[in-house]
Design a protein around this motif. Structure first.
Motif, PDB file in Angstrom:
ATOM      1  N   PHE A  14       0.973  -1.280   0.075  1.00  0.00           N
ATOM      2  CA  PHE A  14       0.000   0.068   0.040  1.00  0.00           C
ATOM      3  C   PHE A  14       0.888   1.342   0.046  1.00  0.00           C
ATOM      4  O   PHE A  14       2.012   1.303   0.560  1.00  0.00           O
ATOM      5  N   CYS A  15       0.296   2.271  -0.419  1.00  0.00           N
ATOM      6  CA  CYS A  15       0.939   3.506  -0.619  1.00  0.00           C
ATOM      7  C   CYS A  15       1.112   4.160   1.029  1.00  0.00           C
ATOM      8  O   CYS A  15       0.437   3.794   1.655  1.00  0.00           O
ATOM      9  N   PRO A  16       1.985   5.009   1.200  1.00  0.00           N
ATOM     10  CA  PRO A  16       2.051   5.736   2.590  1.00  0.00           C
ATOM     11  C   PRO A  16       0.635   6.190   2.852  1.00  0.00           C
ATOM     12  O   PRO A  16       0.220   7.160   1.874  1.00  0.00           O
ATOM     13  N   GLY A  17       0.121   6.085   4.006  1.00  0.00           N
ATOM     14  CA  GLY A  17      -1.157   6.807   4.324  1.00  0.00           C
ATOM     15  C   GLY A  17      -2.319   6.156   3.892  1.00  0.00           C
ATOM     16  O   GLY A  17      -3.354   6.630   4.075  1.00  0.00           O
ATOM     17  N   CYS A  18      -2.215   4.867   3.098  1.00  0.00           N
ATOM     18  CA  CYS A  18      -3.430   4.246   2.687  1.00  0.00           C
ATOM     19  C   CYS A  18      -4.381   3.704   3.607  1.00  0.00           C
ATOM     20  O   CYS A  18      -4.010   3.163   4.942  1.00  0.00           O
ATOM     21  N   GLY A  19      -5.643   3.686   3.659  1.00  0.00           N
ATOM     22  CA  GLY A  19      -6.500   3.752   4.465  1.00  0.00           C
ATOM     23  C   GLY A  19      -6.613   1.952   4.569  1.00  0.00           C
ATOM     24  O   GLY A  19      -6.995   1.551   5.435  1.00  0.00           O
ATOM     25  N   HIS A  20      -6.353   1.203   3.571  1.00  0.00           N
ATOM     26  CA  HIS A  20      -6.495  -0.246   3.511  1.00  0.00           C
ATOM     27  C   HIS A  20      -5.640  -0.795   4.437  1.00  0.00           C
ATOM     28  O   HIS A  20      -5.791  -1.574   5.152  1.00  0.00           O
ATOM     29  N   GLY A  21      -4.267  -0.259   4.762  1.00  0.00           N
ATOM     30  CA  GLY A  21      -3.402  -0.791   5.731  1.00  0.00           C
ATOM     31  C   GLY A  21      -4.163  -0.676   7.078  1.00  0.00           C
ATOM     32  O   GLY A  21      -3.857  -1.742   7.720  1.00  0.00           O
ATOM     33  N   THR A  22      -4.656   0.555   7.395  1.00  0.00           N
ATOM     34  CA  THR A  22      -5.324   0.634   8.773  1.00  0.00           C
ATOM     35  C   THR A  22      -6.226  -0.411   8.917  1.00  0.00           C
ATOM     36  O   THR A  22      -6.413  -0.979   9.962  1.00  0.00           O
ATOM     37  N   VAL A  23      -7.212  -0.507   7.936  1.00  0.00           N
ATOM     38  CA  VAL A  23      -8.394  -1.531   8.015  1.00  0.00           C
ATOM     39  C   VAL A  23      -7.735  -2.725   8.063  1.00  0.00           C
ATOM     40  O   VAL A  23      -8.525  -3.463   8.765  1.00  0.00           O
ATOM     41  N   SER A  62     -12.416   6.046   3.364  1.00  0.00           N
ATOM     42  CA  SER A  62     -10.803   5.822   3.847  1.00  0.00           C
ATOM     43  C   SER A  62     -10.036   6.507   2.974  1.00  0.00           C
ATOM     44  O   SER A  62     -10.293   6.873   1.633  1.00  0.00           O
ATOM     45  N   PRO A  63      -8.966   7.053   3.369  1.00  0.00           N
ATOM     46  CA  PRO A  63      -8.172   8.080   2.544  1.00  0.00           C
ATOM     47  C   PRO A  63      -7.385   7.158   1.402  1.00  0.00           C
ATOM     48  O   PRO A  63      -6.879   6.365   1.629  1.00  0.00           O
ATOM     49  N   CYS A  64      -7.194   8.024   0.143  1.00  0.00           N
ATOM     50  CA  CYS A  64      -6.483   7.681  -0.732  1.00  0.00           C
ATOM     51  C   CYS A  64      -5.500   8.875  -1.230  1.00  0.00           C
ATOM     52  O   CYS A  64      -5.781   9.391  -2.244  1.00  0.00           O
ATOM     53  N   PRO A  65      -4.349   8.947  -0.550  1.00  0.00           N
ATOM     54  CA  PRO A  65      -3.616  10.195  -0.471  1.00  0.00           C
ATOM     55  C   PRO A  65      -3.285  10.176  -2.083  1.00  0.00           C
ATOM     56  O   PRO A  65      -2.883  11.142  -2.686  1.00  0.00           O
ATOM     57  N   THR A  66      -2.695   8.976  -2.571  1.00  0.00           N
ATOM     58  CA  THR A  66      -2.152   9.135  -3.850  1.00  0.00           C
ATOM     59  C   THR A  66      -2.962   9.644  -5.177  1.00  0.00           C
ATOM     60  O   THR A  66      -2.758  10.423  -6.071  1.00  0.00           O
ATOM     61  N   ILE A  67      -4.307   8.945  -5.260  1.00  0.00           N
ATOM     62  CA  ILE A  67      -5.233   9.429  -6.103  1.00  0.00           C
ATOM     63  C   ILE A  67      -5.807  10.623  -5.888  1.00  0.00           C
ATOM     64  O   ILE A  67      -6.016  11.459  -6.847  1.00  0.00           O
ATOM     65  N   TRP A  68      -6.017  10.900  -4.572  1.00  0.00           N
ATOM     66  CA  TRP A  68      -6.700  12.385  -4.088  1.00  0.00           C
ATOM     67  C   TRP A  68      -5.638  13.393  -4.540  1.00  0.00           C
ATOM     68  O   TRP A  68      -6.016  14.642  -4.290  1.00  0.00           O
ATOM     69  N   LYS A  69      -4.298  13.035  -4.456  1.00  0.00           N
ATOM     70  CA  LYS A  69      -3.320  13.788  -4.790  1.00  0.00           C
ATOM     71  C   LYS A  69      -3.056  14.816  -3.492  1.00  0.00           C
ATOM     72  O   LYS A  69      -3.148  16.079  -3.593  1.00  0.00           O
ATOM     73  N   MET A  70      -2.929  14.164  -2.433  1.00  0.00           N
ATOM     74  CA  MET A  70      -2.903  14.938  -1.075  1.00  0.00           C
ATOM     75  C   MET A  70      -1.825  14.365  -0.186  1.00  0.00           C
ATOM     76  O   MET A  70      -1.484  13.215  -0.592  1.00  0.00           O
ATOM     77  N   THR A  71      -1.336  14.869   0.633  1.00  0.00           N
ATOM     78  CA  THR A  71      -0.565  14.309   1.746  1.00  0.00           C
ATOM     79  C   THR A  71      -1.457  13.053   2.478  1.00  0.00           C
ATOM     80  O   THR A  71      -2.582  13.389   2.705  1.00  0.00           O
ATOM     81  N   PRO A  72      -0.827  12.171   3.132  1.00  0.00           N
ATOM     82  CA  PRO A  72      -1.763  11.364   3.960  1.00  0.00           C
ATOM     83  C   PRO A  72      -2.402  12.252   4.995  1.00  0.00           C
ATOM     84  O   PRO A  72      -3.555  11.847   5.309  1.00  0.00           O
ATOM     85  N   VAL A  73      -1.991  13.322   5.531  1.00  0.00           N
ATOM     86  CA  VAL A  73      -2.689  13.995   6.735  1.00  0.00           C
ATOM     87  C   VAL A  73      -3.824  14.704   6.066  1.00  0.00           C
ATOM     88  O   VAL A  73      -4.726  14.701   6.380  1.00  0.00           O
ATOM     89  N   GLU A  74      -3.448  15.315   5.070  1.00  0.00           N
ATOM     90  CA  GLU A  74      -4.485  16.190   4.502  1.00  0.00           C
ATOM     91  C   GLU A  74      -5.746  15.201   3.733  1.00  0.00           C
ATOM     92  O   GLU A  74      -6.932  15.440   3.848  1.00  0.00           O
TER      93      GLU A  74
END
Lengths: 101, 488
Positions: B35-44, B228-240
């Motif tokens: 998973f990408c850094p900050g991906c919601g999948h990892g947390t789930v 769940s966040p998708c920082p990569t595709i949403w083009k944001m930092t994980p925190v954003e």
């Protein structure tokens, strides 16, 4: 940590090979004791680093972290009793290591 | 960190045992996910693993993986794993749970998988109240494929396929799966949670655990939707992206429990497992009827290699003709195949089927060069005439064989079989008259096998009687025409 310092309730262990530096733990940490490393790891990520003290052992950083084992949270063990404890300094300080339990 | 510094501490939050020690997928860093850094999948994934640990169900858990970024559940979870076709996880989970009622079946899907291509599967699994736990990770976009709009995409949200933002007019409104499923009567627990901040994450972990625990308690269908966040595709930092879940996504997808019948739900066992294969003939009432009453060796002694193409218009009984032939061959101990090929029209469309009967194993059920063609009408003859192998037979239903279809290297039996059937009482028996002719020519299948096949496939006794007469009439016509040919 020296014996004269107050022992923290919690402690963090961070696997810098596994961490991808997303920073969610830094954002989540209530006492703000996690930062980002200056050095890059094997993969080229700046990774989470524990400030070294101040952890309460709440475990929130572990919960938000997407990697299975990048963060390990440890909690201080409550001495079985004050008399048998081999760590008299802690008793003297009156710390309650398991308050967050 | 030195062991000395850890003296006096014990691990309170650490790597779950439900995860494999090492993830085989990667050549290096095998303890890291894909998973990408900050991906919601990892947390789930971690929440699920923790729930599996806490409930002590690792050795009886089956994860059904989706298509999408969550596909690799089998690389991470040290449990039973099945990876389903796109959108079909709830259907696969249904089969798993029903055939292994003691297992804990967790269906894991993203929003592109569950709410689009899999919307029917989840709807019906929920409506049936399948005893499964569904984890629905919603990031409002197709991430793995690069960010196309999904049914869950927010109004105004940009994607590669809605570059100006989703508009209700063109793409409709975001699909609220949890609310939709909560209108059904069967589900026992449906909750939407988020990964927007610490509080939400803690609530999400509780919800995931509840969904699994409900199944352990035998309560029924549970679903947790996780924003769940998708920082990569949403083009944001994980925190954003985490904040975006809380500040933006949640406005369209309000969090909360939409259905909770866990109190009134009675613990039940899952529906009974399907009966074992051996019992199927008995249940279908075909025991005994399948027993051949003749010597199969009789048929085997002759080398049989029939490649038959049967063609006509829908409603002429093309497929049944082929079925009777194949069934009779089966009865006679031959290798057989029957492959129907027809258009969507039930009547008046064209229809044809491929039948093979052979004393040797059949390599392919396709008959592209038949040695027997049954053409039940003229268009079928014109279509398949040229494909007949030299030395083969064409049995044609018509008064006159079209001269331009005439070939010197094949045998032809042309007869108005429809009239023949009409004389017998019903034009629909035409197919059996033609089968009779074919059997007379081929001679490969014993009469007893044909009778047995007919009795098995035609339920109405009146039709069986008519078909028997039709078969015999077809044979007779064939014999007569052969005599004619010889005497000519």
């Amino acid at each position: 940590m020296t014996n004269t310092e107050k022992k923290d309730r919690g402690l963090l262990r961070i696997d810098t090979d596994e961490c991808k530096g997303c920073g969610l733990c830094i954002e989540a940490c209530p006492p703000k004791v996690i930062g980002l490393s200056e050095r890059l790891n094997h993969y080229g990520y700046r990774t989470a680093v524990y400030a070294g003290h101040g952890c309460t052992g709440c475990g929130i950083c572990f919960m938000v972290c997407p990697e299975p084992g990048a963060i390990t949270v440890l909690r201080a063990v409550l001495p079985p009793s004050r008399q048998t404890s081999g760590l008299p300094h802690h008793d003297a300080e009156g710390a309650s290591p398991c308050a967050s339990n | 960190m030195s062991n000395q510094a850890e003296a006096g501490y014990v691990v309170s939050h650490g790597r779950s045992k439900a995860f494999y020690e090492r993830f085989e997928r990667k050549s290096e860093l095998q303890h890291q996910t894909h998973f990408c850094p900050g991906c919601g999948h990892g947390t789930v994934h971690k929440m699920l693993a923790q729930a599996i640990d806490e409930l002590g169900i690792q050795d009886r858990t089956i994860m059904i993986g989706p298509v999408g970024c969550g596909v690799f559940t089998y690389y991470y979870f040290d449990v039973g794993n099945v990876q389903a076709a796109h959108g079909r996880a709830p259907a696969v989970a249904t089969a798993m749970k029903r055939s292994r009622p003691e297992s804990i079946v967790i269906s894991y899907q993203g929003d592109g998988d569950l709410s689009a291509i899999g919307s029917a599967e989840i709807l019906h699994a929920a409506n049936r109240g399948e005893h499964i736990s569904v984890i629905f990770v919603n990031n409002a976009i197709y991430s793995m494929t690069g960010g196309q709009f999904a049914p869950t995409t927010l109004l105004g949200q940009k994607s590669t396929t809605t570059p100006l933002g989703r508009s209700a007019k063109a793409e409709g409104y975001p699909l609220h799966i949890s609310e939709l499923l909560a209108t059904l009567q069967a589900p026992v627990y449906i909750e939407r949670v988020g990964l927007g901040d610490n509080k939400q994450v803690a609530q999400a972990a509780r919800a995931v655990r509840r969904a699994v625990e409900n199944q352990v308690r035998g309560l029924g269908f549970s679903l947790v939707e996780i924003l769940s966040p998708c920082p990569t595709i949403w083009k944001m930092t994980p925190v954003e992206s985490q904040h975006w879940v809380r500040d933006v996504m949640e406005k369209t997808f309000p969090l909360g429990v939409f259905c909770d019948r866990t109190r009134e739900a009675q613990a039940q066992t899952a529906p009974a497992a399907a009966p074992p294969l051996e019992r199927i003939p008995e249940i279908l009432g075909v025991v005994g009827a399948a027993e051949p009453e003749f010597s199969a060796t009789q048929a085997r002694t002759a080398e049989v290699d029939l490649e038959v193409r049967i063609a006509g218009f829908g409603g002429q009984g093309v497929l049944l003709l082929g079925e009777v032939l194949a069934e009779a061959g089966l009865d006679a101990g031959l290798e057989v195949s029957w492959l129907p090929s027809y258009g969507p029209e039930m009547r008046s469309g064209t229809s044809n089927c491929h039948v093979r009967l052979s004393s040797a194993p059949i390599d392919s059920p396709l008959v592209s060069a038949p040695n027997m063609l049954i053409a039940m009408n003229e268009p079928s003859l014109r279509k398949f005439d040229a494909s007949v192998r030299p030395g083969g037979w064409i049995i044609y239903n018509g008064d006159e064989f079209p001269p331009e279809c005439m070939r010197k290297d094949v045998h032809v039996l042309a007869h108005p079989f429809t009239h023949l059937a009409d004389e017998l009482g019903d034009a629909r028996a035409c197919n059996m008259t033609m089968l009779g002719a074919l059997l007379e020519i081929a001679g490969a299948v014993p009469q007893a096998s044909i009778d047995a096949a007919l009795h098995r496939l035609v339920r109405n006794p009146r039709w069986v009687e008519l078909d028997e007469r039709a078969l015999e009439r077809g044979r007779a016509v064939c014999r007569e025409s052969m005599v004619e040919e010889v005497t000519r």
